[in-house]
Design a protein around this motif. Structure first.
Motif, PDB file in Angstrom:
ATOM      1  N   LEU A  34       0.827  -1.204   0.000  1.00  0.00           N
ATOM      2  CA  LEU A  34       0.000   0.000   0.000  1.00  0.00           C
ATOM      3  C   LEU A  34       0.865   1.258   0.000  1.00  0.00           C
ATOM      4  O   LEU A  34       0.577   2.232  -0.724  1.00  0.00           O
ATOM      5  CB  LEU A  34      -0.936  -0.004   1.209  1.00  0.00           C
ATOM      6  N   MET A  35       1.927   1.238   0.787  1.00  0.00           N
ATOM      7  CA  MET A  35       2.821   2.399   0.836  1.00  0.00           C
ATOM      8  C   MET A  35       3.464   2.648  -0.527  1.00  0.00           C
ATOM      9  O   MET A  35       3.498   3.779  -1.017  1.00  0.00           O
ATOM     10  CB  MET A  35       3.908   2.184   1.894  1.00  0.00           C
ATOM     11  N   MET A  36       3.964   1.587  -1.155  1.00  0.00           N
ATOM     12  CA  MET A  36       4.604   1.743  -2.459  1.00  0.00           C
ATOM     13  C   MET A  36       3.598   2.180  -3.516  1.00  0.00           C
ATOM     14  O   MET A  36       3.922   2.972  -4.413  1.00  0.00           O
ATOM     15  CB  MET A  36       5.258   0.421  -2.868  1.00  0.00           C
ATOM     16  N   GLY A  37       2.375   1.684  -3.413  1.00  0.00           N
ATOM     17  CA  GLY A  37       1.361   2.077  -4.376  1.00  0.00           C
ATOM     18  C   GLY A  37       1.026   3.552  -4.300  1.00  0.00           C
ATOM     19  O   GLY A  37       0.883   4.225  -5.333  1.00  0.00           O
ATOM     20  N   PHE A  38       0.908   4.076  -3.096  1.00  0.00           N
ATOM     21  CA  PHE A  38       0.535   5.480  -2.932  1.00  0.00           C
ATOM     22  C   PHE A  38       1.716   6.427  -3.092  1.00  0.00           C
ATOM     23  O   PHE A  38       1.539   7.571  -3.523  1.00  0.00           O
ATOM     24  CB  PHE A  38      -0.106   5.697  -1.556  1.00  0.00           C
ATOM     25  N   VAL A  39       2.932   5.978  -2.753  1.00  0.00           N
ATOM     26  CA  VAL A  39       4.096   6.862  -2.782  1.00  0.00           C
ATOM     27  C   VAL A  39       4.909   6.685  -4.056  1.00  0.00           C
ATOM     28  O   VAL A  39       5.168   7.646  -4.788  1.00  0.00           O
ATOM     29  CB  VAL A  39       4.988   6.628  -1.539  1.00  0.00           C
ATOM     30  N   MET A  40       5.330   5.446  -4.336  1.00  0.00           N
ATOM     31  CA  MET A  40       6.228   5.206  -5.460  1.00  0.00           C
ATOM     32  C   MET A  40       5.564   5.501  -6.801  1.00  0.00           C
ATOM     33  O   MET A  40       6.210   5.993  -7.725  1.00  0.00           O
ATOM     34  CB  MET A  40       6.714   3.749  -5.420  1.00  0.00           C
ATOM     35  N   ALA A  41       4.278   5.206  -6.897  1.00  0.00           N
ATOM     36  CA  ALA A  41       3.574   5.459  -8.161  1.00  0.00           C
ATOM     37  C   ALA A  41       3.567   6.944  -8.501  1.00  0.00           C
ATOM     38  O   ALA A  41       3.603   7.321  -9.681  1.00  0.00           O
ATOM     39  CB  ALA A  41       2.151   4.922  -8.090  1.00  0.00           C
ATOM     40  N   GLY A  42       3.515   7.808  -7.481  1.00  0.00           N
ATOM     41  CA  GLY A  42       3.553   9.243  -7.724  1.00  0.00           C
ATOM     42  C   GLY A  42       4.930   9.737  -8.112  1.00  0.00           C
ATOM     43  O   GLY A  42       5.076  10.678  -8.889  1.00  0.00           O
ATOM     44  N   THR A  50       5.080  -2.723 -13.413  1.00  0.00           N
ATOM     45  CA  THR A  50       5.549  -3.970 -12.789  1.00  0.00           C
ATOM     46  C   THR A  50       5.204  -4.029 -11.305  1.00  0.00           C
ATOM     47  O   THR A  50       5.731  -4.869 -10.584  1.00  0.00           O
ATOM     48  CB  THR A  50       7.075  -4.104 -12.957  1.00  0.00           C
ATOM     49  N   MET A  51       4.303  -3.159 -10.882  1.00  0.00           N
ATOM     50  CA  MET A  51       3.998  -3.082  -9.463  1.00  0.00           C
ATOM     51  C   MET A  51       3.440  -4.392  -8.913  1.00  0.00           C
ATOM     52  O   MET A  51       3.860  -4.867  -7.845  1.00  0.00           O
ATOM     53  CB  MET A  51       2.992  -1.951  -9.208  1.00  0.00           C
ATOM     54  N   THR A  52       2.487  -4.998  -9.620  1.00  0.00           N
ATOM     55  CA  THR A  52       1.834  -6.202  -9.098  1.00  0.00           C
ATOM     56  C   THR A  52       2.819  -7.342  -8.883  1.00  0.00           C
ATOM     57  O   THR A  52       2.907  -7.886  -7.775  1.00  0.00           O
ATOM     58  CB  THR A  52       0.681  -6.630 -10.013  1.00  0.00           C
ATOM     59  N   ILE A 113      -3.253  -8.718  -3.323  1.00  0.00           N
ATOM     60  CA  ILE A 113      -2.471  -7.747  -4.095  1.00  0.00           C
ATOM     61  C   ILE A 113      -2.931  -7.713  -5.550  1.00  0.00           C
ATOM     62  O   ILE A 113      -3.152  -6.640  -6.127  1.00  0.00           O
ATOM     63  CB  ILE A 113      -0.966  -8.078  -4.006  1.00  0.00           C
ATOM     64  N   THR A 114      -3.095  -8.886  -6.143  1.00  0.00           N
ATOM     65  CA  THR A 114      -3.448  -8.963  -7.559  1.00  0.00           C
ATOM     66  C   THR A 114      -4.845  -8.401  -7.827  1.00  0.00           C
ATOM     67  O   THR A 114      -5.080  -7.766  -8.865  1.00  0.00           O
ATOM     68  CB  THR A 114      -3.376 -10.423  -8.041  1.00  0.00           C
ATOM     69  N   ALA A 115      -5.754  -8.599  -6.886  1.00  0.00           N
ATOM     70  CA  ALA A 115      -7.128  -8.127  -7.081  1.00  0.00           C
ATOM     71  C   ALA A 115      -7.261  -6.624  -6.842  1.00  0.00           C
ATOM     72  O   ALA A 115      -8.078  -5.962  -7.500  1.00  0.00           O
ATOM     73  CB  ALA A 115      -8.071  -8.891  -6.148  1.00  0.00           C
ATOM     74  N   THR A 116      -6.491  -6.088  -5.905  1.00  0.00           N
ATOM     75  CA  THR A 116      -6.672  -4.679  -5.531  1.00  0.00           C
ATOM     76  C   THR A 116      -5.781  -3.713  -6.295  1.00  0.00           C
ATOM     77  O   THR A 116      -6.121  -2.532  -6.424  1.00  0.00           O
ATOM     78  CB  THR A 116      -6.422  -4.488  -4.025  1.00  0.00           C
ATOM     79  N   ALA A 117      -4.640  -4.166  -6.823  1.00  0.00           N
ATOM     80  CA  ALA A 117      -3.720  -3.255  -7.508  1.00  0.00           C
ATOM     81  C   ALA A 117      -4.370  -2.552  -8.703  1.00  0.00           C
ATOM     82  O   ALA A 117      -4.219  -1.336  -8.862  1.00  0.00           O
ATOM     83  CB  ALA A 117      -2.457  -4.004  -7.933  1.00  0.00           C
ATOM     84  N   PRO A 118      -5.129  -3.245  -9.570  1.00  0.00           N
ATOM     85  CA  PRO A 118      -5.792  -2.519 -10.668  1.00  0.00           C
ATOM     86  C   PRO A 118      -6.877  -1.562 -10.169  1.00  0.00           C
ATOM     87  O   PRO A 118      -7.108  -0.517 -10.793  1.00  0.00           O
ATOM     88  CB  PRO A 118      -6.409  -3.651 -11.512  1.00  0.00           C
ATOM     89  N   LEU A 119      -7.528  -1.896  -9.066  1.00  0.00           N
ATOM     90  CA  LEU A 119      -8.606  -1.055  -8.564  1.00  0.00           C
ATOM     91  C   LEU A 119      -8.085   0.178  -7.835  1.00  0.00           C
ATOM     92  O   LEU A 119      -8.583   1.293  -8.024  1.00  0.00           O
ATOM     93  CB  LEU A 119      -9.496  -1.876  -7.614  1.00  0.00           C
ATOM     94  N   LEU A 120      -7.064  -0.009  -7.004  1.00  0.00           N
ATOM     95  CA  LEU A 120      -6.551   1.094  -6.189  1.00  0.00           C
ATOM     96  C   LEU A 120      -5.566   1.985  -6.936  1.00  0.00           C
ATOM     97  O   LEU A 120      -5.554   3.201  -6.741  1.00  0.00           O
ATOM     98  CB  LEU A 120      -5.882   0.538  -4.928  1.00  0.00           C
ATOM     99  N   PHE A 121      -4.731   1.373  -7.783  1.00  0.00           N
ATOM    100  CA  PHE A 121      -3.614   2.120  -8.372  1.00  0.00           C
ATOM    101  C   PHE A 121      -3.606   2.091  -9.897  1.00  0.00           C
ATOM    102  O   PHE A 121      -2.676   2.616 -10.509  1.00  0.00           O
ATOM    103  CB  PHE A 121      -2.285   1.564  -7.840  1.00  0.00           C
ATOM    104  N   ASP A 122      -4.612   1.462 -10.494  1.00  0.00           N
ATOM    105  CA  ASP A 122      -4.687   1.354 -11.956  1.00  0.00           C
ATOM    106  C   ASP A 122      -3.476   0.623 -12.525  1.00  0.00           C
ATOM    107  O   ASP A 122      -3.014   0.915 -13.632  1.00  0.00           O
ATOM    108  CB  ASP A 122      -4.813   2.738 -12.595  1.00  0.00           C
ATOM    109  N   ALA A 123      -2.942  -0.313 -11.762  1.00  0.00           N
ATOM    110  CA  ALA A 123      -1.826  -1.124 -12.237  1.00  0.00           C
ATOM    111  C   ALA A 123      -2.355  -2.184 -13.192  1.00  0.00           C
ATOM    112  O   ALA A 123      -3.469  -2.692 -13.018  1.00  0.00           O
ATOM    113  CB  ALA A 123      -1.120  -1.792 -11.062  1.00  0.00           C
ATOM    114  N   PRO A 124      -1.586  -2.538 -14.213  1.00  0.00           N
ATOM    115  CA  PRO A 124      -2.068  -3.534 -15.179  1.00  0.00           C
ATOM    116  C   PRO A 124      -2.208  -4.916 -14.553  1.00  0.00           C
ATOM    117  O   PRO A 124      -1.398  -5.323 -13.711  1.00  0.00           O
ATOM    118  CB  PRO A 124      -0.984  -3.530 -16.267  1.00  0.00           C
TER     119      PRO A 124
END
Length: 269
Positions: A34-42, A50-52, A113-124
């Motif tokens: 969650l931290m990497m999704g909100f911080v690193m993505a920005g 390659t986040m997932t 992780i796999t289910a929430t990454a596209p929903l929360l962070f728009d990761a492929p």
């Protein structure tokens, strides 16, 4: 078989009830994700590509390297394995059950992780779900085997931490999880291929995420599986029931043989 199932059930529940195992199996990897999704993505939008798989690999590393070896060492030091031996529990069950329960916990975390990454962070999402599941399995299998082997050869908890960090920290820095593998200098990139996490990231990119692999992705998956087999075999061979065992069947340095597939792959790749 009934005894195996009872032991497995107990170990699985311990992974949720034990605060340390709960931290390593669930809270730490999901919190880091969650931290990497909100911080690193920005900071680096390319990280999302390659986040997932990167966060799945991180979860596997955390749960296995930081969660499996220490309980094995403590049980041996406290004489628990000796009581198992008296009651007829085989060594292979002592080693395989923690690995299997950890892999089951990791499956749950991977689904989250796999289910929430596209929903929360728009990761492929993965483009090939079968290969995605296959690579997760061989990675979890390899890292569980290596972690069990670390627990077998470590003389005490302090050394266990050192051995685990020798895999964990370089994997975070060099495996292509935080920044692309192709950015590494050639010599460093070759050394990074000795890490299971590098092989897993390469396989995920080339076989499951629709990206371009940096070297043969199928070879990466095969090397992970072979390394897991070697690690579990060495763990059973080098296993000792308690710290008062006067002699081993082999020298602890034999544990380095679990890296042999990656050494061969480094030259073939």
């Amino acid at each position: 078989m009934a005894a195996f199932i009872t032991h497995f059930s107990f170990e699985f529940r311990s992974g949720i009830r034990n605060k340390q195992l709960l931290l390593m199996n669930y809270l730490f990897p999901i919190g880091f994700y969650l931290m990497m999704g909100f911080v690193m993505a920005g900071i680096n939008p390319l990280f999302l590509d390659t986040m997932t798989p990167a966060m799945v690999i991180f979860a596997v590393l955390a749960a296995t390297l930081l969660g499996i070896p220490d309980p094995l060492v403590n049980a041996r030091e406290n004489g628990i394995f000796r009581s198992y031996k008296i009651n007829g529990v085989p060594a292979i069950s002592i080693l395989i059950i923690p690995a299997l329960t950890t892999m089951l916990h990791l499956f749950i975390v991977t689904v989250i992780i796999t289910a929430t990454a596209p929903l929360l962070f728009d990761a492929p999402a993965p483009t090939n779900w079968f290969n995605y599941a296959l690579i997760f399995f061989v990675l979890a299998f390899a890292m569980a085997g290596i972690s069990v082997l670390i627990g077998v050869v470590s003389p005490n908890s302090r050394v266990t931490v050192l051995y685990s960090q020798l895999f964990f920290i370089p994997s975070i820095l060099l495996a292509g999880m935080m920044f692309p593998y192709e950015m590494l200098p050639d010599a460093v990139g070759k050394i990074a291929q000795l890490l299971p996490a590098t092989q897993a990231m390469n396989a995920f990119k080339g076989l499951a995420m629709g990206g371009v692999a940096d070297f043969n992705p199928w070879m990466s998956a095969i090397l992970l599986f072979i390394a897991g087999l070697i690690a579990f075999g060495l763990a059973v061979y080098l296993f000792s029931w308690d710290r008062r065992n006067a002699k081993r069947r082999g020298h602890p340095l034999l544990a380095l043989l679990c890296l042999l597939p990656f050494v061969i792959g480094m030259f073939l790749g």
